[in-house]
Design an enzyme around this catalytic site. Sequence first.
Site, PDB file in Angstrom:
ATOM      1  N   GLU A 506      38.137  37.210  38.390  1.00  0.00           N
ATOM      2  CA  GLU A 506      37.643  36.079  39.187  1.00  0.00           C
ATOM      3  C   GLU A 506      38.067  36.283  40.634  1.00  0.00           C
ATOM      4  O   GLU A 506      39.191  36.732  40.889  1.00  0.00           O
ATOM      5  CB  GLU A 506      38.227  34.777  38.641  1.00  0.00           C
ATOM      6  CG  GLU A 506      37.731  34.492  37.225  1.00  0.00           C
ATOM      7  CD  GLU A 506      38.320  33.220  36.614  1.00  0.00           C
ATOM      8  OE1 GLU A 506      39.068  32.502  37.312  1.00  0.00           O
ATOM      9  OE2 GLU A 506      38.022  32.950  35.435  1.00  0.00           O
ATOM     10  N   HIS A 529      35.153  28.609  37.335  1.00  0.00           N
ATOM     11  CA  HIS A 529      36.434  28.133  36.772  1.00  0.00           C
ATOM     12  C   HIS A 529      36.756  26.697  37.230  1.00  0.00           C
ATOM     13  O   HIS A 529      37.827  26.421  37.771  1.00  0.00           O
ATOM     14  CB  HIS A 529      37.570  29.084  37.170  1.00  0.00           C
ATOM     15  CG  HIS A 529      38.732  29.024  36.204  1.00  0.00           C
ATOM     16  ND1 HIS A 529      39.492  30.108  35.892  1.00  0.00           N
ATOM     17  CD2 HIS A 529      39.258  27.997  35.484  1.00  0.00           C
ATOM     18  CE1 HIS A 529      40.430  29.769  35.038  1.00  0.00           C
ATOM     19  NE2 HIS A 529      40.308  28.477  34.766  1.00  0.00           N
TER      20      HIS A 529
END
Length: 646
Positions: A506, A529
């Site tokens: 990420e 997220h």
Amino acid sequence: MIQNIIFDFDSTFITEKSINIIIKSAIRRLKDKDERTKALARLNELNSRIMDGKRLIGDALSSVIKLAPLMINDVEQAAGKMSKYLRPQVREIISDLLTRGKNIIVFSLGVDKLVVPLAQSLGIPRNNVFTNNFRLNKNGQVTGFDEENPLFSNIGKLYLAEKLSKSGRLAGDTAIVGDSLSDLSICKNKIGDIFVYFSGSTVWEDIRRQADFSVERFDRLLPLFCSDDELSHDRAGALVSVDEQEIKKPSILLLENVHTRAREKLIAAGYDVRLEKDAWDTAQLCLQNEINVLGIRSRTKISRQVLEEMSNLWIIGAFCIGTNQIDLTAATEAGIPVFNAPYANTRSVAELVVGEVIMLMRRTFEKSSAAHQGKWLKSAHGAREIRGKTVGIIGYGRIGSQVSVLLENMGMSVIYFDIVDKLPLGNAKSAANLEDILKNADIITLHVPDTPVTQGLIGKRELALMKDGICLINASRGKVVDLDALRRAMDSGHVAGAALDVFPEEPAHSEDIFHTPMQGASNVILTPHIGGSTLEAQENIAEYISSKFEKFISTGSTIGSVNLPEMELPRIQGTHRILHIHHNVPGVLAKINSVFARRSINVEGQILQTKGSIGYLIVDVDQDIADQVLNLVKAVTETIKVRKII
Ligand code: NAI
């Protein structure tokens, strides 16, 4: 109460060893620079050997005075200047102890000419001062020591103490104050009752660790040797200073714009709170020595250096889920409990998942994206209701079980799989194994932690076992699903939809470019997220962490701490509380209780727990603890942090 106090003279009364003072000036006279440097290095080495007992003291002393030619004139000149090496407060404290009738004795490895005049100027009788003596040749050059003198040998201090004791000159309890193995040995051999390590100069940790108390300033000695009554009414009280930090209201610093609820709550509780918008770097944090309570989110890094500089810090709250940004080992060693809020966003994740279940089953995103591009996909093809369908939940913990309740209430059948036996909520059914879920669910949602077992939990084989037209949701951890395999299964049409909130990699910053093999696939919801990112979750976190702050400040409760022993002791009205965080070694409790017992302070409640190398003690006593007693508890050698709760 202590009646006799045997002081090591060198490095305790004075800031240098007396022999060093004279030999250093002799070394400075050496003409050759290399010779001077070598001699000074050798002196340091010899000094360490004297301290740690690894060498015969006599040999080391003899070697020291051979480092440069030493004349009796040097000694006489230095004698006149010895008082400038006296540590702060020695004169006042010794005078005070003598006035109270304490028997002060001085042992020094130095020589009479240097030590005796200074000791006498402090009021210590001549026959209580024991030193070595030089031997001189006829030219007045120092050639060695009187080798018959007990202090020329390693057991000299012990020998002298024993002799004093046998001759009745140590009537009553005896304390030894010093920093060397030979000082410690007096207590080890039961001539002294307590050994107080004086850490004003270099700290010899091996020796300090074996002491009963450890102090770094002379005023800290008074409470060890005098009763509270003695200290309370006269000038000694003025000599004993207390750290202001231990009695003032805590000052709280909240960074990274944590939800204002935290600030409101802490201000309402009567604390001073400063709220800052940004994450702070190490340099900024290192200037915050007065801060007692620190609140951060994930961008402020708390390193060992920060913890060392912020030496008045009591507690850290991570207003988020993870604690990777904090050096937890260093925090633990500094006796600072760290709190996080792992469950404050459970509901937010569960709600996102519920929404995605419907969005995937109705292929909403596909149609929405098309509409954005001017396409009108008005069709029922592939769009299904969730009522009567089966959701498979993998990981039936906090989030998984909430999802279960919500989806069942919307008409779905729930089957779940967890490696731990979990009580089913509502009509949910526990699956026999993972395959059972894979084969029977219409939509699967993952709520497992990131462990070696869960990494790659859903790969090619597992996807193949799933029903045709399956939808998959992952809002747990990115590595749980093999995304290449998922992409292939979607392209083949076997998997009808996916919602992914977490990814194996990420981006660290919002400006970084994000890549995933799932980009461009139809009926795929990609979110950055944000499962737990809601205002309510932030508020819950603020509520949770600020209540942890309040409880720790007002009661010492560490329930929920990720690093310290978790403890709570209900407060009894009329008692006073001390929190003591210490190195977990045997005997600490006995030392602390003996401090109270000697002062007739009754312990009303006490709880001690340990976790690894750390012990945490909460003590309630029947009377307000005088500052002197607090200092005394603080001086217990194993102490890391002490706080009195007012
Ligand atoms: P939890 O610890 O309450 O539940 C996890 C459950 O998974 C436990 O019951 C455990 O026994 C079970 N489990 C562990 N290994 C398993 C395996 N191999 N197979 C089946 N079950 C297994 O955790 P919680 O709070 O429910 O969180 C679940 C996941 O959600 C975690 O990975 C967490 O990091 C993630 N999470 C994601 C957020 C987001 O923003 N997307 C926010 C909060 C949590």
